[in-house]
Motif scaffolding. Structure first.
Motif, PDB file in Angstrom:
ATOM      1  N   ASP A 243       0.833  -1.209   0.000  1.00 14.71           N
ATOM      2  CA  ASP A 243       0.000   0.000   0.000  1.00 14.71           C
ATOM      3  C   ASP A 243       0.863   1.253   0.000  1.00 14.71           C
ATOM      4  OD1 ASP A 243      -2.340  -1.488   0.034  1.00 14.71           O
ATOM      5  OD2 ASP A 243      -2.571  -1.396   2.207  1.00 14.71           O
ATOM      6  N   LEU A 244       1.909   1.251   0.827  1.00 13.98           N
ATOM      7  CA  LEU A 244       2.778   2.422   0.917  1.00 13.98           C
ATOM      8  C   LEU A 244       3.584   2.615  -0.369  1.00 13.98           C
ATOM      9  CD1 LEU A 244       4.023   1.977   4.591  1.00 13.98           C
ATOM     10  CD2 LEU A 244       2.395   3.664   3.764  1.00 13.98           C
ATOM     11  N   ALA A 245       4.069   1.508  -0.936  1.00 12.04           N
ATOM     12  CA  ALA A 245       4.844   1.617  -2.176  1.00 12.04           C
ATOM     13  C   ALA A 245       3.996   2.172  -3.310  1.00 12.04           C
ATOM     14  CB  ALA A 245       5.404   0.248  -2.559  1.00 12.04           C
TER      15      ALA A 245
ATOM     16  N   TYR B 114       6.089  -9.103  -1.789  1.00 16.94           N
ATOM     17  CA  TYR B 114       5.042  -8.773  -0.821  1.00 16.94           C
ATOM     18  C   TYR B 114       4.999  -7.274  -0.529  1.00 16.94           C
ATOM     19  CZ  TYR B 114       4.767 -13.812  -0.135  1.00 16.94           C
ATOM     20  OH  TYR B 114       4.609 -15.163  -0.338  1.00 16.94           O
ATOM     21  N   GLY B 115       5.333  -6.467  -1.537  1.00 20.94           N
ATOM     22  CA  GLY B 115       5.302  -5.013  -1.380  1.00 20.94           C
ATOM     23  C   GLY B 115       6.650  -4.402  -1.101  1.00 20.94           C
ATOM     24  N   TYR B 116       7.654  -5.231  -0.797  1.00 18.54           N
ATOM     25  CA  TYR B 116       9.010  -4.716  -0.556  1.00 18.54           C
ATOM     26  C   TYR B 116       9.752  -4.596  -1.880  1.00 18.54           C
ATOM     27  CZ  TYR B 116       8.336  -5.635   4.411  1.00 18.54           C
ATOM     28  OH  TYR B 116       7.874  -5.630   5.691  1.00 18.54           O
ATOM     29  N   GLN B 117      10.362  -3.454  -2.089  1.00 17.75           N
ATOM     30  CA  GLN B 117      11.149  -3.240  -3.301  1.00 17.75           C
ATOM     31  C   GLN B 117      12.579  -3.756  -3.162  1.00 17.75           C
ATOM     32  OE1 GLN B 117      10.442   0.867  -2.908  1.00 17.75           O
ATOM     33  NE2 GLN B 117       8.682   0.941  -4.280  1.00 17.75           N
TER      34      GLN B 117
ATOM     35  N   ASP C  94      18.577  10.459  -0.253  1.00 18.31           N
ATOM     36  CA  ASP C  94      17.644  10.669  -1.365  1.00 18.31           C
ATOM     37  C   ASP C  94      16.410  11.477  -0.967  1.00 18.31           C
ATOM     38  OD1 ASP C  94      15.599   8.930  -0.312  1.00 18.31           O
ATOM     39  OD2 ASP C  94      16.584   7.203  -1.198  1.00 18.31           O
ATOM     40  N   GLY C  95      16.091  11.532   0.320  1.00 21.44           N
ATOM     41  CA  GLY C  95      14.990  12.377   0.786  1.00 21.44           C
ATOM     42  C   GLY C  95      13.602  11.860   0.502  1.00 21.44           C
ATOM     43  N   GLU C  96      13.467  10.662  -0.076  1.00 27.74           N
ATOM     44  CA  GLU C  96      12.146  10.107  -0.347  1.00 27.74           C
ATOM     45  C   GLU C  96      11.573   9.464   0.919  1.00 27.74           C
ATOM     46  OE1 GLU C  96      11.990   7.543  -3.735  1.00 27.74           O
ATOM     47  OE2 GLU C  96      13.574   8.642  -4.770  1.00 27.74           O
ATOM     48  N   PRO C  97      10.240   9.492   1.099  1.00 29.51           N
ATOM     49  CA  PRO C  97       9.650   8.826   2.258  1.00 29.51           C
ATOM     50  C   PRO C  97       9.872   7.318   2.165  1.00 29.51           C
ATOM     51  CG  PRO C  97       7.934   9.451   0.724  1.00 29.51           C
ATOM     52  CD  PRO C  97       9.199  10.069   0.220  1.00 29.51           C
ATOM     53  N   PHE C  98      10.101   6.672   3.303  1.00 31.29           N
ATOM     54  CA  PHE C  98      10.426   5.249   3.269  1.00 31.29           C
ATOM     55  C   PHE C  98       9.667   4.478   4.338  1.00 31.29           C
ATOM     56  CE2 PHE C  98      13.597   7.087   6.193  1.00 31.29           C
ATOM     57  CZ  PHE C  98      13.510   6.225   7.280  1.00 31.29           C
TER      58      PHE C  98
ATOM     59  N   LEU D  51      -1.129   3.188   8.450  1.00 32.31           N
ATOM     60  CA  LEU D  51      -1.771   3.762   7.272  1.00 32.31           C
ATOM     61  C   LEU D  51      -2.373   5.127   7.597  1.00 32.31           C
ATOM     62  CD1 LEU D  51      -3.499   0.581   5.805  1.00 32.31           C
ATOM     63  CD2 LEU D  51      -1.600   1.850   4.780  1.00 32.31           C
ATOM     64  N   GLU D  52      -3.011   5.251   8.756  1.00 32.63           N
ATOM     65  CA  GLU D  52      -3.594   6.543   9.126  1.00 32.63           C
ATOM     66  C   GLU D  52      -2.503   7.581   9.357  1.00 32.63           C
ATOM     67  OE1 GLU D  52      -6.685   8.583  12.350  1.00 32.63           O
ATOM     68  OE2 GLU D  52      -6.513   6.399  12.228  1.00 32.63           O
TER      69      GLU D  52
END
Length: 550
Positions: free
Chosen positions: A97-99, A173-176, A252-256, A431-432
């Motif tokens: 979901d987050l990815a 399973y959603g992990y990159q 990189d400053g991206e959310p993780f 998630l919230e």
């Protein structure tokens, strides 16, 4: 990777770091009240955040519980109802979901979403063959027959990883990105083993009980001093790779979303030199219920009690120990916990040094507990005492987000410490906090109202499941156990037998007196049976959208 419209840009959203231990009960931590163990880094995290004290797992077994932590669903719905059933790769997960909404997602350590080995213990296999031979003989096809490429379920196979480094799928399973530790103790496989070999040590040949530096008196084969140097221990690997990923995220400053999973302090209890003698077995306190006679316990527990001091050949099975066996094992486990805390300290220090702490939600938890002397018992399976179902859960939320630990009221902290919580509740909570809508069928409930101090009650009851294809003396396979837990009581039913348990937690918090068959308790038993039915019905799956027929 699945894509979907994202109404909120990822920029500015908080990062998420989940740190998880394996087979750890909260009262074996400093902030959980243990009188001996040293866990200063986790204690500080708990003091800065919010520690939930009454958290129970959906299932006190590795694979089902970890699948619930990823999906927010109970095992009967996500399908991994026991070890040996890989998580369906088509399920929606928290990292997925987050990815799909712009997060970088990675995992380091033990995942256990798929099988780490490819056969049961001999005793387990015999039990399965006697009860449901078609499960192993392939006489019948499965109810679902997905079309997938061969090898889809072997990404965590310990033998596969021991031969050469394995490149994981780009959407696991959603992990990159994934760095695996496959197994437990001091000689697991996975990417870890190649990391250790590059540093001059091969855990698969130079560690394990056969290479132990000390067997601690030989009281139990699951306790020894590991030959692995502390700096090359699996826990050190998890910390090093997690810190390296944090450094990358800071650049990189991206959310993780980063999942750091330690395989300790799961048995075998094999701390390395320097951590193996931190605690004297003579100083280890014996639980008040250690010498319980079990006269009103289920039959399989009574039979364990008759064999006190004799662990089974199957290293995964619950058994009842002598005081000396318990003390020696616990002292070794506490050494592993301090090692884990030291590595958690490295991670938290990197988080602070890189400036990421200001915008990172930090979670610490475990997948299940361990009896560790409660009622004389060791390990897990086939019982739902608090020692195996209760896990630590600490959340530190950055200032400015809902549920920030800074400035949280004493009343809110008290509510969080006592509220009845499921580990499935972590998914909707994160998630919230990240502003991501998630997926259908999530059965957990967000903890944000508790974190904000807006609620004092979270659940009136929750279900704990356990299904095992193998059994043990006094509890034949297949095993189906269900418990309903409320703030006041725990009721357990062993389906297929007449065994029941009822503990009134207000007057008996240590669950020492089973009242299920006690005269005068019939009304309470009936009420708890009805509550169990209600809660089971409430777990009906709504994860697939209903579509009207033309």
């Amino acid at each position: 990777m699945r894509e979907r419209p994202d109404p909120n840009p990822a920029a500015g959203r908080p990062n998420v770091l989940v740190i998880i231990a394996d087979q750890l009960r909260p009262d074996h931590l400093g902030f959980g009240g243990h009188p001996l163990v040293s866990t200063p880094h986790l204690d500080a995290l708990a003091a800065e955040g919010v520690a939930f004290g009454n958290v129970h797992v959906t299932n006190p077994t590795c694979m089902p519980s970890r699948a619930s932590l990823m999906t927010g669903r109970w095992p009967q719905q996500h399908g991994t109802r026991c070890n040996g059933l890989p998580l369906d790769p088509d399920v929606s997960t928290l990292p997925g979901d987050l990815a799909s909404c712009g997060y970088r997602t990675s995992a380091v350590g033990k995942l256990h979403h798929q099988n780490m080995g490819w056969d049961f213990e001999p005793e387990q296999r015999e039990q399965i063959m006697l009860s449901e031979p078609q499960l192993l003989e392939d006489c019948l096809p499965d109810a679902r027959r997905p079309v997938r490429d061969a090898g889809w379920d072997r990404w965590e196979d310990s033998l596969l990883h021991s031969e050469q480094p394995v490149t994981m799928p780009g959407d696991y399973y959603g992990y990159q990105e994934v760095d695996l530790v496959v197994g437990h103790g001091d000689r697991p496989s996975g990417h870890y083993v190649h990391w250790a070999r590059e540093r001059g040590f091969d855990p698969l040949t130079d560690a394990g009980p056969q290479r132990a530096l000390d067997d601690h008196g030989g009281h139990w084969a699951q306790v020894y001093t590991s030959a692995v140097p502390a700096g090359l221990h699996p826990s050190a690997y998890v910390a090093e790779r997690t810190c390296a990923r944090l450094e990358d995220h800071a650049a990189d400053g991206e959310p993780f979303f980063l999942f750091a999973s330690f395989p300790d302090p799961h048995h075998p209890f094999a701390p390395p030199a320097g951590y193996d003698r931190l605690y004297d077995p003579a100083d280890v306190p014996v639980p008040d219920t250690f010498h319980q006679d079990h006269s009103d316990s289920p039959e399989h527990v009574r039979r364990m009690a008759e064999r006190r001091g004799m662990p089974g050949e199957d290293p995964t099975m619950t058994w009842i120990a002598t005081e000396e066996q318990y003390r020696v094992a616990c002292a070794a486990e506490l050494g592993l916990i301090t090692l884990l805390d030291d590595q958690v300290g490295r991670i938290l220090q990197t988080l602070e040094r890189t400036g990421l702490a200001e915008n990172t939600v930090v979670v610490f938890t475990s997948d299940h507990g361990d009896m560790f002397g409660d009622h004389g018992m060791m390990l897990k399976h086939f019982t739902h005492y608090r020692g195996v179902t209760n896990v630590p859960l600490v959340m530190r939320v950055p200032a400015g987000l809902p549920g920030a630990g800074v400035g949280i009221s004493p009343a809110a902290r008290t509510a969080a410490s006592t509220a009845l919580v499921s580990n499935a509740d972590l998914v909707p909570t994160l998630l919230e906090l990240t502003g991501v809508s998630g997926h259908r069928g999530i059965q957990g409930r967000s903890l944000v109202p508790l974190l904000r101090g807006e609620a004092s009650v979270h659940r009136r009851a929750l279900i704990v499941e356990e299904d095992q294809p193998f059994g043990l003396d006094g509890l034949p396979a297949p095993v189906h156990i269900r418990s309903v837990i409320t703030p006041e009581a725990r009721y357990t039913r062993y389906f297929g037998t007449d065994a029941e348990e009822l503990y009134l937690l207000d007057s008996d918090p240590e669950e020492a007196h089973n009242l299920a068959a006690r005269p005068g308790c019939e009304e309470v038993v009936d009420r708890m049976r009805q509550l169990m039915l209600d809660e089971l019905l409430a777990l009906t799956d709504h994860g697939v959208r209903v579509r009207a027929a033309a």
